[in-house]
Write an enzyme that holds these catalytic residues in place. Structure first.
Site, mmCIF file in Angstrom:
data_model
loop_
_atom_site.group_PDB
_atom_site.id
_atom_site.type_symbol
_atom_site.label_atom_id
_atom_site.label_comp_id
_atom_site.label_asym_id
_atom_site.label_seq_id
_atom_site.Cartn_x
_atom_site.Cartn_y
_atom_site.Cartn_z
ATOM 1 C CG HIS A 119 20.914 -8.796 -27.299
ATOM 2 N ND1 HIS A 119 21.869 -8.152 -26.570
ATOM 3 C CD2 HIS A 119 19.749 -8.638 -26.632
ATOM 4 C CE1 HIS A 119 21.296 -7.599 -25.508
ATOM 5 N NE2 HIS A 119 20.019 -7.869 -25.529
ATOM 6 C CD GLU A 131 17.764 -4.027 -17.771
ATOM 7 O OE1 GLU A 131 18.057 -5.096 -18.321
ATOM 8 O OE2 GLU A 131 17.336 -3.042 -18.422
ATOM 9 C CG ASP A 171 21.638 -5.968 -18.921
ATOM 10 O OD1 ASP A 171 22.831 -6.141 -19.242
ATOM 11 O OD2 ASP A 171 20.769 -5.579 -19.728
ATOM 12 C CB CYS A 194 11.344 -10.157 -19.308
ATOM 13 S SG CYS A 194 12.309 -8.696 -18.955
HETATM 14 C C1 PEP Z 1 17.850 -8.588 -19.427
HETATM 15 O O1 PEP Z 1 18.791 -7.812 -19.253
HETATM 16 O O2 PEP Z 1 17.664 -9.603 -18.739
HETATM 17 C C2 PEP Z 1 16.853 -8.316 -20.483
HETATM 18 C C3 PEP Z 1 15.736 -9.002 -20.544
HETATM 19 O O3 PEP Z 1 17.136 -7.365 -21.397
HETATM 20 P P1 PEP Z 1 18.245 -7.532 -22.552
HETATM 21 O O4 PEP Z 1 18.680 -8.962 -22.557
HETATM 22 O O5 PEP Z 1 17.620 -7.116 -23.826
HETATM 23 O O6 PEP Z 1 19.319 -6.600 -22.089
HETATM 24 MG MG MG Z 2 18.796 -5.858 -20.172
#
Ligand code: PEP
Ligand code: MG
Length: 551
Positions: free
Chosen positions: A188, A430, A454, A501
């Protein structure tokens, strides 16, 4: 010249002095301090500085999240001078003749234990506030810098690694770039760097040394190279890239106000991913058509206790209003795995990515969920809000989420509080399970959004946090791309829209594949909107193929 090689995780070149992130984990030791007047003077100075910082935080909070959040910091500021607390510090000083750090730590522990032992849950939760205030006074006594950066000039921030909560608290106006010894492109922290549009490199390992602090680093977030005292060839190449970057920016500005449409007229919405209302200007500056992922957990990661309904409502409302009618998809809290929050008091897990995270926490702890849903529905009266649930694996989870939404809407109606009953409800795709039951899930919701970070991790059984999986972590793997196609077909068969996303959405080399699959929306970091738009406007949708799903 010293050349370091890491992994580029956020594109762009920059140069500036290296600054190592300071963590506030300085340990307190006790020693005799015969000059007690001096200790008391140090305490007074640290109290004054703490109050100043807390008042500044309260002002910032009031602007961004409203009064409720600001009051928390104002209460902290008052506690710094609380009579009983200060008396306890003075007693230890008088009895032990010791240093003031030790006396402050003792008072903090004593008060935190006292609150923790109370019957009332609200009072118990105040123990965290006491620890927070005590930690702040100690940091000021020991010269640990709040926000990790004590520099008047912007820096290239170096660290062993950065937790998402640490990254969130950094003073971003002072950061030219990031470089870390550990970390991965899907962490993140890397995602945040991309949201901020600043270059970042991870996985530099032991080659990144604290002795390098203060030296000028030339970093390239695309190639993952860091140069100190570059030779002429390297410097010329760096300057050429910098110039190209500046020219590109001018060129990209011409994309503002243009539609996200292919040469043969297929529109694909380009939205933004954000982590906080602070990112809203970046969305507007880069002309994002909406927000496809608002990672709401920022509110929880920044706080020292559960953010209440009012605090959350104000943050969501600010984003909804700021977008002026454009859609904002707000994801309910996705805590767990690499996003740990101490006050959630979660059990240590062997495999947190496979543990109680995201929607599992919300379904296990309905009060936390209810507070967030109330805030979201209240904000829905002020813009085009959509609600999205993360880490879904089963239809029953979605049904339970929808029941929680219905209950909240009933409550708000009974209380006469405005909300939009037509608020769209969607889920993140995901997990492999969500792919296999995508047809059934699609009948329950208004949209899908694929979380490729994910989805790649769980489909390929590759930890997204690890930086040494190399070629095994391959988001272009046909298994991942086929999974997206299965979800898209299920979505379209049910008449709902599907977006992406995860970070893959910004991967221009996959744009044609996404057009062939029929993806309706791509949500990317704000700095990726205009380059993606330029690529879309050069594409011809009807000639795009599914070739990459075969190899
Ligand atoms: C993902 O898993 O692609 C996602 C957009 O959520 P995060 O990266 O916050 O887990
Ligand atoms: Mg995710």
């Amino acid at each position: 010249m010293i050349l370091l090689q890491g992994k580029g995780v956020s594109k762009g070149v920059t140069s500036g002095p290296i600054y190592f992130f300071r963590r506030s984990d300085a340990t307190v030791t006790k020693y005799d301090a015969p000059d007690q007047a001096a200790e008391k003077a140090r305490l007074a100075a640290a109290q004054e500085k703490s109050i100043e910082q807390l008042n500044r935080l309260a002002d910032k909070c009031r602007e961004e999240a409203g009064d409720e959040a600001a009051i928390l910091f104002e209460t902290h500021a008052m506690f710094v001078e609380d009579e009983d607390y200060v008396e306890a510090i003075m007693d230890t000083l008088a009895e032990e003749g010791c240093n003031v750090e030790y006396a402050v730590q003792c008072a903090g522990e004593q008060f935190a234990a006292m609150f923790a032992a109370m019957d009332d849950a609200y009072m118990q939760a105040r123990a965290a506030d006491i620890r927070d205030v005590t930690g702040r006074i100690l940091n000021n006594l020991m010269g640990v810098v709040e926000g990790g950066i004590d520099s008047d000039v912007p820096v290239v921030l170096a660290a062993d690694d950065l937790a998402p909560s640490e990254t969130l608290q950094l003073d971003k106006s002072k950061i030219l770039g990031f470089m870390t010894q550990g970390g991965s492109g899907n962490s993140h922290t890397a995602i945040l760097a991309r949201t901020m549009g600043i270059p970042a490199i991870c996985g530099l390992g032991e080659s990144l040394k604290t002795e390098m602090e203060g030296r000028i680093a030339y970093i390239d977030g695309e190639t993952g190279k860091v140069a100190l005292e570059p030779d002429e060839i390297t410097l010329t190449a760096y300057n050429a890239k910098l110039k190209k970057q500046q020219e590109m920016k001018v060129l990209m500005d011409t994309m503002k106000g243009q539609k996200d449409v292919t040469l043969d007229g297929r529109e694909i919405l380009v939205y933004c991913n954000i982590g906080s209302p602070d990112d809203l200007p970046a969305v507007l500056n880069n002309d994002g058509q909406g927000i496809g992922l608002f990672r709401s957990e920022f509110l929880y990661l920044k706080a020292t206790d559960f953010p209440d309904e009012e605090t959350q409502f104000k943050a969501y409302k600010a984003v909804a209003e700021g977008l002026n009618g454009k859609r904002v998809v707000i994801r309910t809290l996705d805590i767990g795995a690499d996003k740990q929050v101490s006050y959630f008091d979660m059990k240590k897990e062997e495999n947190p990515a496979l543990g109680v995270r995201a929607i599992r926490i919300c379904l296990n702890r309905p009060e936390i969920f209810r507070t967030q849903l109330r805030a979201l529905y209240r904000a829905s009266a002020y813009g085009k809000v959509a609600i999205m649930f993360p880490m879904i694996t089963s239809v029953w989870e979605v049904k339970e989420c929808k029941r929680a939404c219905a209950k909240v809407m009933e409550e708000l109606k009974a209380e006469g509080i405005p909300f939009n009953p037509e608020t769209e409800i969607g889920i993140m795709i995901e997990t492999p399970a969500s792919i296999f039951v995508a047809d059934a899930l699609a009948k329950e919701v208004d949209f899908f959004s694929v979380g490729t970070n994910d989805l790649t991790q769980y489909t390929l059984a590759c930890d997204r946090q690890a930086n040494d999986l190399g070629k095994f972590f391959d988001p272009h793997h046909p298994a991942v791309l086929r999974a997206i196609k299965i979800a898209a077909d299920a979505a379209h068969a049910a008449g709902i829209w599907i977006g992406i996303c995860g970070e893959l959405g910004a991967d221009i080399s996959l744009l044609e594949t996404f057009l062939a699959i029929g993806i309706d929306e791509l949500s990317v970091s704000p700095s990726s909107v205009l380059p993606l738009r330029a690529a879309i406007r050069k594409s011809i949708a009807k000639t795009c193929t599914l070739e990459k799903l075969e190899s």
